[in-house]
Design a protein around this motif. Structure first.
Motif, PDB file in Angstrom:
ATOM      1  N   ALA A 201       0.919  -1.105   0.120  1.00 47.09           N
ATOM      2  CA  ALA A 201      -0.038  -0.040  -0.021  1.00 47.09           C
ATOM      3  C   ALA A 201       0.939   1.371   0.179  1.00 47.09           C
ATOM      4  CB  ALA A 201      -0.740  -0.223   1.207  1.00 47.09           C
TER       5      ALA A 201
ATOM      6  N   ILE B 247      -1.663   7.844  -1.637  1.00 48.07           N
ATOM      7  CA  ILE B 247      -1.986   8.535  -3.141  1.00 48.07           C
ATOM      8  C   ILE B 247      -2.152  10.114  -2.632  1.00 48.07           C
ATOM      9  CG2 ILE B 247      -3.623   8.909  -5.032  1.00 48.07           C
ATOM     10  CD1 ILE B 247      -4.546   6.237  -4.322  1.00 48.07           C
TER      11      ILE B 247
ATOM     12  N   PRO C 175      -9.428  10.208  -5.570  1.00 49.66           N
ATOM     13  CA  PRO C 175      -9.031   9.627  -7.070  1.00 49.66           C
ATOM     14  C   PRO C 175     -10.276   9.252  -7.691  1.00 49.66           C
ATOM     15  CG  PRO C 175      -7.708   8.797  -5.178  1.00 49.66           C
ATOM     16  CD  PRO C 175      -8.997   9.736  -4.738  1.00 49.66           C
TER      17      PRO C 175
ATOM     18  N   GLY D 145     -12.600   0.947  -9.455  1.00 53.38           N
ATOM     19  CA  GLY D 145     -12.176  -0.150  -8.522  1.00 53.38           C
ATOM     20  C   GLY D 145     -12.831  -0.281  -7.369  1.00 53.38           C
TER      21      GLY D 145
ATOM     22  N   GLU E  72     -12.890   0.239  -2.915  1.00 57.53           N
ATOM     23  CA  GLU E  72     -12.194   0.939  -1.745  1.00 57.53           C
ATOM     24  C   GLU E  72     -12.800   0.323  -0.565  1.00 57.53           C
ATOM     25  OE1 GLU E  72     -11.761   5.212  -3.556  1.00 57.53           O
ATOM     26  OE2 GLU E  72     -13.152   4.957  -2.026  1.00 57.53           O
TER      27      GLU E  72
ATOM     28  N   PHE F 192      -6.505   8.804   0.898  1.00 61.54           N
ATOM     29  CA  PHE F 192      -6.412   7.468   0.143  1.00 61.54           C
ATOM     30  C   PHE F 192      -5.108   6.924  -0.017  1.00 61.54           C
ATOM     31  CE2 PHE F 192      -9.864  10.396  -0.996  1.00 61.54           C
ATOM     32  CZ  PHE F 192     -10.974   9.472  -1.310  1.00 61.54           C
TER      33      PHE F 192
ATOM     34  N   GLU G 246      -3.453   3.447  -2.302  1.00 60.27           N
ATOM     35  CA  GLU G 246      -3.422   2.438  -3.196  1.00 60.27           C
ATOM     36  C   GLU G 246      -2.587   1.340  -2.949  1.00 60.27           C
ATOM     37  OE1 GLU G 246      -0.987   2.184  -7.139  1.00 60.27           O
ATOM     38  OE2 GLU G 246      -2.574   3.576  -7.610  1.00 60.27           O
TER      39      GLU G 246
ATOM     40  N   ASN H 196      -3.311  -1.710  -4.994  1.00 59.42           N
ATOM     41  CA  ASN H 196      -2.846  -2.037  -6.488  1.00 59.42           C
ATOM     42  C   ASN H 196      -3.541  -0.901  -7.477  1.00 59.42           C
ATOM     43  OD1 ASN H 196      -5.373  -3.309  -7.010  1.00 59.42           O
ATOM     44  ND2 ASN H 196      -4.328  -5.122  -6.533  1.00 59.42           N
ATOM     45  N   ALA H 197      -3.610  -1.371  -8.700  1.00 64.25           N
ATOM     46  CA  ALA H 197      -4.530  -0.583  -9.719  1.00 64.25           C
ATOM     47  C   ALA H 197      -5.778  -0.435  -9.414  1.00 64.25           C
ATOM     48  CB  ALA H 197      -4.036  -0.790 -11.247  1.00 64.25           C
ATOM     49  N   GLU H 198      -6.270  -1.538  -9.025  1.00 68.77           N
ATOM     50  CA  GLU H 198      -7.766  -1.590  -8.510  1.00 68.77           C
ATOM     51  C   GLU H 198      -8.343  -1.498  -7.156  1.00 68.77           C
ATOM     52  OE1 GLU H 198     -10.136  -1.982 -11.029  1.00 68.77           O
ATOM     53  OE2 GLU H 198      -8.569  -2.004 -12.521  1.00 68.77           O
TER      54      GLU H 198
ATOM     55  N   ARG I 120      -8.098   0.042  -2.952  1.00 71.54           N
ATOM     56  CA  ARG I 120      -7.709   1.327  -2.224  1.00 71.54           C
ATOM     57  C   ARG I 120      -8.102   0.803  -0.730  1.00 71.54           C
ATOM     58  NH1 ARG I 120      -9.306   3.379  -6.899  1.00 71.54           N
ATOM     59  NH2 ARG I 120     -11.319   3.899  -6.068  1.00 71.54           N
TER      60      ARG I 120
END
Length: 210
Positions: free
Chosen positions: A8, A11, A21, A25, A27, A66, A68, A70-72, A74
């Motif tokens: 993690a 962001i 963001p 995805g 959260e 926030f 991250e 991974n890309a999807e 949070r």
């Protein structure tokens, strides 16, 4: 233990959902009173000492933070509530910001509600449980600072909270947790896996193109 959570990274901090963001995805949001150990819990389960800001002054988390995975996926650290010695108008803004986030954020798929095991189910905690009940949003409760009580007393509180919330009309799990003793981490990771996977589309229900 799921090492995916160890990667993690921060962001941004946002005073309003419009600065958040992209709403894509999934959260999981962390909520709790200012002195419940929320930031410590985030740092412990990600194996990072300073990912979430920890302060000796409760209530320093005043924005939506926030992170991250991974890309999807949070994490979102919500402002602590109920203890901070701040003006009433500031508390009102925090409340409005969180309410707007909780109501309108489409990528929100679950709540981790952090409670001090010595003071569970405060008024704010109950409000969060009721909100999850109303929206059927999955909820996982962390009873933090379990090291502050003898095992028997901590276990008794765990059973008491589970009993009191057994009829809540949303997916609900409860566990003991200690950032100091590093206990309960695997259980949190499993809960996070479940929250994220619960929100993912069932590939078996997606029709293949003809």
């Amino acid at each position: 233990m799921n090492p995916i959570y160890h990667q993690a990274k921060f962001i941004n901090s946002s005073p309003h959902i419009r600065n958040a963001p992209a709403d894509q995805g999934l959260e999981v949001a962390f909520a709790g009173r200012s002195n419940a150990g929320k930031s410590s819990a985030i740092n412990t389960l990600t194996q990072q000492n300073a990912l979430a800001r920890i302060s000796k002054t409760p209530g320093r988390t005043q924005m939506l933070n926030f992170f991250e995975i991974n890309a999807e996926l949070r994490f979102v650290d919500l402002p602590g509530y109920g203890y901070a010695k701040v003006p009433a108008d500031v508390k009102k803004k925090w409340h409005e910001m969180m309410e707007h986030y909780l109501t309108h954020r489409k990528s929100l798929c679950g709540i981790i509600l952090v409670m001090d095991v010595r003071h569970p189910l405060t008024e704010f905690d109950r409000q969060m449980v009721e909100w999850c009940q109303h929206t059927h949003l999955p909820l996982h409760i962390l009873l933090t600072k379990a090291d502050k009580l003898a095992y028997g007393a901590a276990k008794s509180t765990l059973l008491q909270v589970r009993k009191e919330l057994k009829d809540v009309g949303c997916p609900l799990t409860v566990q003991l947790f200690s950032s100091l003793k590093k206990t309960g981490i695997d259980e949190v990771h499993e809960a996070l896996d479940n929250l994220f996977s619960r929100a993912e589309p069932d590939q078996s229900e997606i029709s293949a193109p003809s």
